[in-house]
Design a protein around this motif. Sequence first.
Motif, short mmCIF file in Angstrom:
data_model
loop_
_atom_site.label_atom_id
_atom_site.label_comp_id
_atom_site.label_asym_id
_atom_site.label_seq_id
_atom_site.Cartn_x
_atom_site.Cartn_y
_atom_site.Cartn_z
N ALA A 82 -109.31 8.77 1.00
CA ALA A 82 -108.63 8.48 -0.25
C ALA A 82 -107.35 9.30 -0.39
O ALA A 82 -106.34 8.81 -0.91
CB ALA A 82 -109.56 8.74 -1.44
N LEU A 83 -107.38 10.56 0.07
CA LEU A 83 -106.17 11.38 0.04
C LEU A 83 -105.07 10.76 0.90
O LEU A 83 -103.90 10.70 0.49
CB LEU A 83 -106.50 12.79 0.52
N PHE A 84 -105.45 10.29 2.09
CA PHE A 84 -104.50 9.60 2.97
C PHE A 84 -103.92 8.37 2.27
O PHE A 84 -102.70 8.15 2.27
CB PHE A 84 -105.23 9.22 4.27
N ALA A 85 -104.78 7.57 1.65
CA ALA A 85 -104.31 6.38 0.95
C ALA A 85 -103.41 6.74 -0.23
O ALA A 85 -102.40 6.07 -0.49
CB ALA A 85 -105.51 5.55 0.46
N GLY A 86 -103.76 7.81 -0.95
CA GLY A 86 -102.96 8.21 -2.10
C GLY A 86 -101.57 8.68 -1.71
O GLY A 86 -100.57 8.36 -2.38
N VAL A 87 -101.46 9.43 -0.62
CA VAL A 87 -100.15 9.88 -0.15
C VAL A 87 -99.28 8.67 0.20
O VAL A 87 -98.09 8.61 -0.15
CB VAL A 87 -100.31 10.82 1.06
N LEU A 88 -99.86 7.70 0.89
CA LEU A 88 -99.11 6.49 1.23
C LEU A 88 -98.62 5.77 -0.01
O LEU A 88 -97.47 5.32 -0.07
CB LEU A 88 -99.99 5.54 2.05
N ARG A 89 -99.46 5.66 -1.01
CA ARG A 89 -99.13 4.84 -2.17
C ARG A 89 -98.20 5.55 -3.15
O ARG A 89 -97.38 4.90 -3.81
CB ARG A 89 -100.43 4.40 -2.86
N PHE A 90 -98.31 6.85 -3.29
CA PHE A 90 -97.47 7.56 -4.26
C PHE A 90 -96.15 8.04 -3.67
O PHE A 90 -95.26 8.41 -4.42
CB PHE A 90 -98.24 8.74 -4.84
N TRP A 91 -96.04 8.05 -2.35
CA TRP A 91 -94.81 8.52 -1.72
C TRP A 91 -93.65 7.59 -2.09
O TRP A 91 -93.66 6.41 -1.80
CB TRP A 91 -94.97 8.58 -0.20
N ASN A 92 -92.64 8.14 -2.78
CA ASN A 92 -91.46 7.38 -3.17
C ASN A 92 -91.84 6.12 -3.96
O ASN A 92 -91.27 5.04 -3.76
CB ASN A 92 -90.64 7.01 -1.92
N LEU A 93 -92.78 6.28 -4.88
CA LEU A 93 -93.31 5.15 -5.63
C LEU A 93 -92.25 4.47 -6.49
O LEU A 93 -92.33 3.26 -6.74
CB LEU A 93 -94.48 5.63 -6.52
N GLY A 94 -91.25 5.20 -6.92
CA GLY A 94 -90.22 4.62 -7.79
C GLY A 94 -89.21 3.75 -7.06
O GLY A 94 -88.30 3.21 -7.70
N SER A 95 -89.35 3.60 -5.74
CA SER A 95 -88.42 2.77 -4.97
C SER A 95 -89.11 1.46 -4.58
O SER A 95 -90.28 1.49 -4.16
CB SER A 95 -87.99 3.52 -3.70
N PRO A 96 -88.41 0.35 -4.71
CA PRO A 96 -87.06 0.17 -5.23
C PRO A 96 -86.98 0.45 -6.74
O PRO A 96 -87.91 0.12 -7.47
CB PRO A 96 -86.76 -1.30 -4.95
#
Length: 575
Positions: A82-96
């Motif tokens: 879940a930590l791995f999935a969370g990093v992927l999903r929240f990384w630069n979430l405001g883009s575009p």
Amino acid sequence: MTSDTATDADRAEEEAAGQPRRWQRRLRRFGYAGQPQADARERLVPAFPGPGTRVWTVLGLGPAAAGRLARWSGWGGPLLVALFAGVLRFWNLGSPAKVIFDETYYPKDAWSLLQYGYEGTWAKNANDALVAHPPEILLSPEHSYVVHPPLGKWMIALGEWAFGMNPFGWRFTVALLGTLSVLMICRIGRRLLRSTALGCLAGVLLAVDGLHFVMSRTALLDLIVMFWVVAAFGCLLVDRDRTRARLAAALPVGPDGLARPDETVGDRLRLGWRPWRLAAGLCLGLSAASKWNGLYYLAAFALLSVLWDMAARRTAGARHPVRAVLRRDVVPAFVSTVVVGMAAYLVTWTGWIVTKGGYHRDWATATPEGRAGGWQWLPDWLRSLWHYETEVYDFHKGLSTPHTYQSNPWSWLVQGRPVSYFYEDPKMGHDGCKAAEGCAREVLALGTPLLWWAGCFALLYVLYRWLFKRDWRAGAIACGIAAGYLPWFLYQDRTIFLFYAVVFVPFVCLALAMLIGAILGPPGSSERRRAVGAVGAGVLVLLIIWNFIYFYPLYTGQPIPKSAWHNRMWFDTWV
């Protein structure tokens, strides 16, 4: 006593004493050995295999440290995934930093719910104003017509309340739910497949599925529906295990120490208070309160729960399991799922009910049709809501406006027509483009192709296990896929999209994990068989992860050279 009754009584006595039946004793003359007597408790609640330490000892840890890590793996493994999935999903979430695809509806409705308790009206240029510097919110209190229930928008509003009316704020809750759904699938897979490794594998597959990833980073309603569906499925699994354990504890024990099936227990035992099934009903109601396709899961999972009760009573010794379930379990199941679910659905409309400005809020008292209609004994707000819902149903049923990215559900499993949420083609020196040929930026709602194509074979394997091996786990996975997929075939003339499939993608990942478990080999396989299976399974998983990495720029809107973008358009229907 009739001869038939005497035969039944004799058979019951033989089973209770653990003796073989008469036909089995006759066949022993010809060499029939029969099956060893099994403990009925073990059949009802199979033991969970103890955590293995072999991997940790191979890595050089001592027996004590390896034992501790093995014991912690039941939660430690899923949390790491879940930590791995969370990093992927929240990384630069405001883009575009744009309002992409149907974000033009739900984040703005969510903000309006925070302000008024109902959906207001936005100016035509509101999207550009929201991402301008400084941003501007062009919202008025005049009600607007919306065609989806409010819960999903309320959940999006939580992120906007915490982080503001900006791309990160309106995507926050969806990213959080996407991450939590990976954690739940790890734990669900562990309980369903009786393997921590396969449970974590199902979570990894979900974490690297492109469709789930894109939907976790976009403020749409479908991933919220998926979250509540997965939560309901997990609650039903826990309820199943606890119910069967209650039946197992009530069975009589024979002289050999083995529990025997008992007609009285199977037919008459009351299963008592079942809080996990109530929780499942609540989650199913909340899924429908996010988007109406959750209603199909409400019906399917309610039926699945009753069928599980029937199988449990049969295993416990019920002579008439169907009759026993009809007498003891159907009504409580209906109340726990359907009644609780509908009550939860109504509660989510509280904002519309307690305010006066919502669309059709005063229809029952402010229109001649409402004042003259039937059911006058019902509260005015309930009659107004019912009228509103009938209009929404007519809208959905008749929605057939052509759309560039609409698709037929026949093509969903092979990812025939993905949906482009965002596309720009910046020139060199603009928006991070460094290629002389120019770049492409796209957010494409495309499932990881190799995962979905392998998932088609996994679905065939699951159907085989269910139909020919009577494997209840395969039946549960097939139910989860069917409830999210098959109903759309009823609306093939309607405008529908591939991203609706995100609701059942967790069950595709569970099916693929089950198939990979079969590739690894059943318990008792030789070392050679295990090694060959591990190589095959490992290659498949690594190819899926590589495939996700390859398409990652198309999932996140990163600028890539035009030639690299064309290389990733494997089929003309993807453009």
